[in-house]
Design a protein around this motif. Structure first.
Motif, mmCIF file in Angstrom:
data_model
loop_
_atom_site.group_PDB
_atom_site.id
_atom_site.type_symbol
_atom_site.label_atom_id
_atom_site.label_comp_id
_atom_site.label_asym_id
_atom_site.label_seq_id
_atom_site.Cartn_x
_atom_site.Cartn_y
_atom_site.Cartn_z
ATOM 1 N N THR A 161 64.523 2.120 -10.227
ATOM 2 C CA THR A 161 65.337 2.158 -9.672
ATOM 3 C C THR A 161 65.782 2.551 -8.318
ATOM 4 N N VAL A 162 66.283 1.972 -7.729
ATOM 5 C CA VAL A 162 67.428 2.458 -6.045
ATOM 6 C C VAL A 162 67.646 4.037 -6.289
ATOM 7 N N ARG A 163 68.083 4.102 -7.784
ATOM 8 C CA ARG A 163 69.064 5.750 -7.409
ATOM 9 C C ARG A 163 67.559 6.486 -7.621
ATOM 10 N N SER A 164 66.702 6.377 -8.326
ATOM 11 C CA SER A 164 65.412 7.114 -8.593
ATOM 12 C C SER A 164 65.016 7.476 -6.611
ATOM 13 N N LEU A 165 64.640 6.138 -6.676
ATOM 14 C CA LEU A 165 64.735 6.102 -4.872
ATOM 15 C C LEU A 165 65.142 6.529 -3.684
ATOM 16 N N ALA A 166 66.120 7.261 -3.915
ATOM 17 C CA ALA A 166 67.460 8.205 -2.966
ATOM 18 C C ALA A 166 67.131 9.274 -3.679
ATOM 19 N N GLN A 167 66.732 9.856 -4.745
ATOM 20 C CA GLN A 167 67.328 11.339 -5.469
ATOM 21 C C GLN A 167 65.703 12.440 -4.344
ATOM 22 N N THR A 168 66.525 13.542 -4.188
ATOM 23 C CA THR A 168 65.586 14.018 -3.376
ATOM 24 C C THR A 168 64.084 15.159 -3.547
ATOM 25 N N THR A 169 63.909 15.174 -4.648
ATOM 26 C CA THR A 169 62.846 14.637 -5.140
ATOM 27 C C THR A 169 61.474 13.703 -4.601
ATOM 28 N N THR A 170 62.193 12.916 -4.835
ATOM 29 C CA THR A 170 61.285 11.516 -4.039
ATOM 30 C C THR A 170 60.714 11.518 -2.656
ATOM 31 N N SER A 171 62.491 12.084 -2.040
ATOM 32 C CA SER A 171 61.506 12.053 -0.612
ATOM 33 C C SER A 171 61.389 12.696 0.162
ATOM 34 N N GLN A 172 61.617 14.472 -1.114
ATOM 35 C CA GLN A 172 60.566 15.527 -0.477
ATOM 36 C C GLN A 172 59.655 15.527 -0.859
ATOM 37 N N THR A 173 58.667 14.408 -2.140
ATOM 38 C CA THR A 173 57.858 14.241 -2.671
ATOM 39 C C THR A 173 56.782 13.360 -1.644
ATOM 40 N N ILE A 174 57.849 12.684 -0.582
ATOM 41 C CA ILE A 174 56.859 11.454 -0.005
ATOM 42 C C ILE A 174 57.027 12.098 1.563
ATOM 43 N N VAL A 175 57.560 13.351 1.984
ATOM 44 C CA VAL A 175 57.868 14.491 2.927
ATOM 45 C C VAL A 175 56.324 15.154 2.929
ATOM 46 N N LYS A 176 56.098 15.873 1.528
ATOM 47 C CA LYS A 176 54.913 17.114 1.603
ATOM 48 C C LYS A 176 54.265 16.121 1.651
ATOM 49 N N HIS A 177 54.096 14.512 1.386
ATOM 50 C CA HIS A 177 52.932 14.163 1.027
ATOM 51 C C HIS A 177 52.269 14.248 2.854
ATOM 52 N N MET A 178 52.930 13.729 3.152
ATOM 53 C CA MET A 178 52.718 13.447 4.931
ATOM 54 C C MET A 178 52.403 14.496 5.561
ATOM 55 N N GLY A 179 52.955 15.760 5.054
ATOM 56 C CA GLY A 179 52.840 16.977 6.164
ATOM 57 C C GLY A 179 51.759 17.733 6.158
ATOM 58 N N ASN A 180 51.942 17.468 4.268
ATOM 59 C CA ASN A 180 50.766 18.231 3.724
ATOM 60 C C ASN A 180 49.442 17.870 3.714
ATOM 61 N N LYS A 181 49.948 16.830 2.643
ATOM 62 C CA LYS A 181 48.402 16.560 1.717
ATOM 63 C C LYS A 181 47.821 15.124 2.476
ATOM 64 N N CYS A 182 48.108 14.190 3.492
ATOM 65 C CA CYS A 182 47.798 13.309 4.173
ATOM 66 C C CYS A 182 46.893 13.858 5.396
ATOM 67 N N ARG A 183 45.516 14.188 5.195
ATOM 68 C CA ARG A 183 44.568 14.334 6.703
ATOM 69 C C ARG A 183 44.651 13.042 7.024
ATOM 70 N N HIS A 184 45.209 12.088 7.349
ATOM 71 C CA HIS A 184 45.239 10.608 7.932
ATOM 72 C C HIS A 184 46.193 10.448 9.115
ATOM 73 N N SER A 185 47.525 11.360 8.301
ATOM 74 C CA SER A 185 48.140 10.729 9.261
ATOM 75 C C SER A 185 48.088 12.517 10.679
ATOM 76 N N PRO A 186 48.929 11.355 11.968
ATOM 77 C CA PRO A 186 49.468 11.877 12.725
ATOM 78 C C PRO A 186 49.042 13.365 13.139
ATOM 79 N N VAL A 187 48.413 14.763 13.135
ATOM 80 C CA VAL A 187 48.893 15.841 13.925
ATOM 81 C C VAL A 187 50.350 16.390 14.216
ATOM 82 N N GLU A 188 50.589 15.411 14.633
ATOM 83 C CA GLU A 188 52.106 15.546 15.764
ATOM 84 C C GLU A 188 53.284 14.847 15.042
ATOM 85 N N LEU A 189 52.775 14.036 14.096
ATOM 86 C CA LEU A 189 53.549 14.603 12.862
ATOM 87 C C LEU A 189 54.025 15.739 11.727
ATOM 88 N N ARG A 190 52.731 15.644 11.239
ATOM 89 C CA ARG A 190 52.569 16.622 11.106
ATOM 90 C C ARG A 190 53.159 17.862 11.059
#
Length: 82
Positions: free
Chosen positions: A39-68
């Motif tokens: 749902t839109v509500r579940s997309l807007a939850q803090t845990t979803t946002s944190q999971t996405i940010v954690k993936h891009m900042g710590n887990k994804c090795r393809h994201s640009p170093v500057e972004l991390r």
């Protein structure tokens, strides 16, 4: 869109081709970098946002170093401001 391989964890009950998002840097893997909020509500939850940010900042090795680096810096600033 949800594929049969993506049907893990809480996504098991989602129908095939259910709309979702994946990391633009790595394309995501089942259970890693792909998100199918129900749902839109579940997309807007803090845990979803944190999971996405954690993936891009710590887990994804393809994201640009500057972004991390930027994500880590922003997280530190957030912790400092309480």
């Amino acid at each position: 869109k949800l594929t049969d391989l993506d049907r893990v964890g809480c996504y098991k009950s989602r129908p095939l081709h259910f709309p979702g998002m994946c990391c633009k840097h790595c394309g995501g893997q089942p259970g890693f970098g792909k998100y199918f909020p129900a749902t839109v509500r579940s997309l807007a939850q803090t845990t979803t946002s944190q999971t996405i940010v954690k993936h891009m900042g710590n887990k994804c090795r393809h994201s640009p170093v500057e972004l991390r680096r930027l994500i880590v810096r922003m997280q530190a600033q957030s912790l400092e401001s309480g």
